[in-house]
Design a protein around this motif. Structure first.
Motif, PDB file in Angstrom:
ATOM      1  N   ASN A  12       0.833  -1.205   0.000  1.00  0.00           N
ATOM      2  CA  ASN A  12       0.000   0.000   0.000  1.00  0.00           C
ATOM      3  C   ASN A  12       0.868   1.256   0.000  1.00  0.00           C
ATOM      4  O   ASN A  12       0.560   2.234  -0.696  1.00  0.00           O
ATOM      5  N   ALA A  13       1.946   1.253   0.753  1.00  0.00           N
ATOM      6  CA  ALA A  13       2.854   2.400   0.780  1.00  0.00           C
ATOM      7  C   ALA A  13       3.498   2.615  -0.580  1.00  0.00           C
ATOM      8  O   ALA A  13       3.609   3.752  -1.060  1.00  0.00           O
ATOM      9  N   VAL A  14       3.907   1.530  -1.224  1.00  0.00           N
ATOM     10  CA  VAL A  14       4.508   1.629  -2.562  1.00  0.00           C
ATOM     11  C   VAL A  14       3.485   2.168  -3.549  1.00  0.00           C
ATOM     12  O   VAL A  14       3.787   3.024  -4.382  1.00  0.00           O
ATOM     13  N   ARG A  15       2.249   1.691  -3.465  1.00  0.00           N
ATOM     14  CA  ARG A  15       1.183   2.138  -4.357  1.00  0.00           C
ATOM     15  C   ARG A  15       0.932   3.644  -4.177  1.00  0.00           C
ATOM     16  O   ARG A  15       0.785   4.369  -5.160  1.00  0.00           O
ATOM     17  N   ARG A  16       0.888   4.112  -2.918  1.00  0.00           N
ATOM     18  CA  ARG A  16       0.686   5.533  -2.667  1.00  0.00           C
ATOM     19  C   ARG A  16       1.842   6.361  -3.230  1.00  0.00           C
ATOM     20  O   ARG A  16       1.629   7.401  -3.858  1.00  0.00           O
ATOM     21  N   ASN A  17       3.059   5.893  -3.013  1.00  0.00           N
ATOM     22  CA  ASN A  17       4.228   6.612  -3.535  1.00  0.00           C
ATOM     23  C   ASN A  17       4.232   6.646  -5.051  1.00  0.00           C
ATOM     24  O   ASN A  17       4.586   7.659  -5.665  1.00  0.00           O
ATOM     25  N   LEU A  18       3.844   5.548  -5.673  1.00  0.00           N
ATOM     26  CA  LEU A  18       3.798   5.492  -7.134  1.00  0.00           C
ATOM     27  C   LEU A  18       2.725   6.426  -7.675  1.00  0.00           C
ATOM     28  O   LEU A  18       2.940   7.121  -8.676  1.00  0.00           O
ATOM     29  N   ASP A  19       1.579   6.472  -7.004  1.00  0.00           N
ATOM     30  CA  ASP A  19       0.521   7.399  -7.428  1.00  0.00           C
ATOM     31  C   ASP A  19       0.981   8.846  -7.301  1.00  0.00           C
ATOM     32  O   ASP A  19       0.739   9.664  -8.178  1.00  0.00           O
ATOM     33  N   GLU A  20       1.657   9.159  -6.196  1.00  0.00           N
ATOM     34  CA  GLU A  20       2.166  10.516  -6.005  1.00  0.00           C
ATOM     35  C   GLU A  20       3.205  10.863  -7.067  1.00  0.00           C
ATOM     36  O   GLU A  20       3.201  11.956  -7.621  1.00  0.00           O
ATOM     37  N   LEU A  21       4.077   9.922  -7.374  1.00  0.00           N
ATOM     38  CA  LEU A  21       5.089  10.144  -8.412  1.00  0.00           C
ATOM     39  C   LEU A  21       4.420  10.386  -9.761  1.00  0.00           C
ATOM     40  O   LEU A  21       4.819  11.284 -10.510  1.00  0.00           O
ATOM     41  N   THR A  22       3.399   9.604 -10.064  1.00  0.00           N
ATOM     42  CA  THR A  22       2.687   9.769 -11.329  1.00  0.00           C
ATOM     43  C   THR A  22       2.058  11.157 -11.414  1.00  0.00           C
ATOM     44  O   THR A  22       2.139  11.814 -12.452  1.00  0.00           O
ATOM     45  N   LYS A  52       3.043  13.887  -9.859  1.00  0.00           N
ATOM     46  CA  LYS A  52       4.116  14.881  -9.995  1.00  0.00           C
ATOM     47  C   LYS A  52       4.661  14.934 -11.416  1.00  0.00           C
ATOM     48  O   LYS A  52       4.930  16.010 -11.957  1.00  0.00           O
ATOM     49  N   VAL A  53       4.824  13.771 -12.033  1.00  0.00           N
ATOM     50  CA  VAL A  53       5.325  13.727 -13.414  1.00  0.00           C
ATOM     51  C   VAL A  53       4.323  14.393 -14.352  1.00  0.00           C
ATOM     52  O   VAL A  53       4.698  15.156 -15.250  1.00  0.00           O
ATOM     53  N   GLU A  54       3.038  14.128 -14.143  1.00  0.00           N
ATOM     54  CA  GLU A  54       2.020  14.764 -14.979  1.00  0.00           C
ATOM     55  C   GLU A  54       2.046  16.276 -14.806  1.00  0.00           C
ATOM     56  O   GLU A  54       1.911  17.023 -15.785  1.00  0.00           O
ATOM     57  N   GLN A  55       2.227  16.758 -13.568  1.00  0.00           N
ATOM     58  CA  GLN A  55       2.312  18.192 -13.326  1.00  0.00           C
ATOM     59  C   GLN A  55       3.512  18.791 -14.041  1.00  0.00           C
ATOM     60  O   GLN A  55       3.419  19.863 -14.642  1.00  0.00           O
ATOM     61  N   LEU A  56       4.649  18.103 -13.989  1.00  0.00           N
ATOM     62  CA  LEU A  56       5.848  18.601 -14.676  1.00  0.00           C
ATOM     63  C   LEU A  56       5.652  18.634 -16.178  1.00  0.00           C
ATOM     64  O   LEU A  56       6.083  19.569 -16.857  1.00  0.00           O
TER      65      LEU A  56
END
Length: 75
Positions: free
Chosen positions: A8-18, A20-24
């Motif tokens: 679950n922690a990895v999934r949350r981090n991956l969602d947050e990374l996704t 952030k990348v979309e924002q960039l």
């Protein structure tokens, strides 16, 4: 932590990374729209290197790396 908590922690981090990348990507698209013909700043472009051999006169006073000068023997 259990394996499920780790996943679950990895999934949350991956969602947050996704996100952030979309924002960039959106920010980069706003700053330089496709099709703009702005010149590339100096030092930022691609440099082509010719296939022709270098002039051997450039290397007359150089040392062979690890071997010393050309007119002396290596240790």
């Amino acid at each position: 932590m259990s394996l499920q908590d780790d996943l679950n922690a990895v999934r949350r981090n991956l969602d947050e990374l996704t996100r952030k990348v979309e924002q960039l990507e959106q920010k980069a698209a706003r700053q330089s729209p496709a099709g703009s013909s702005s010149p590339t700043p100096p030092g930022q472009g691609m440099v082509s290197i010719p296939d022709t051999p270098y002039d051997s006169a450039m290397w007359t006073d150089t040392d062979d790396e690890g071997l010393g000068a050309r007119d002396r023997r290596a240790p």
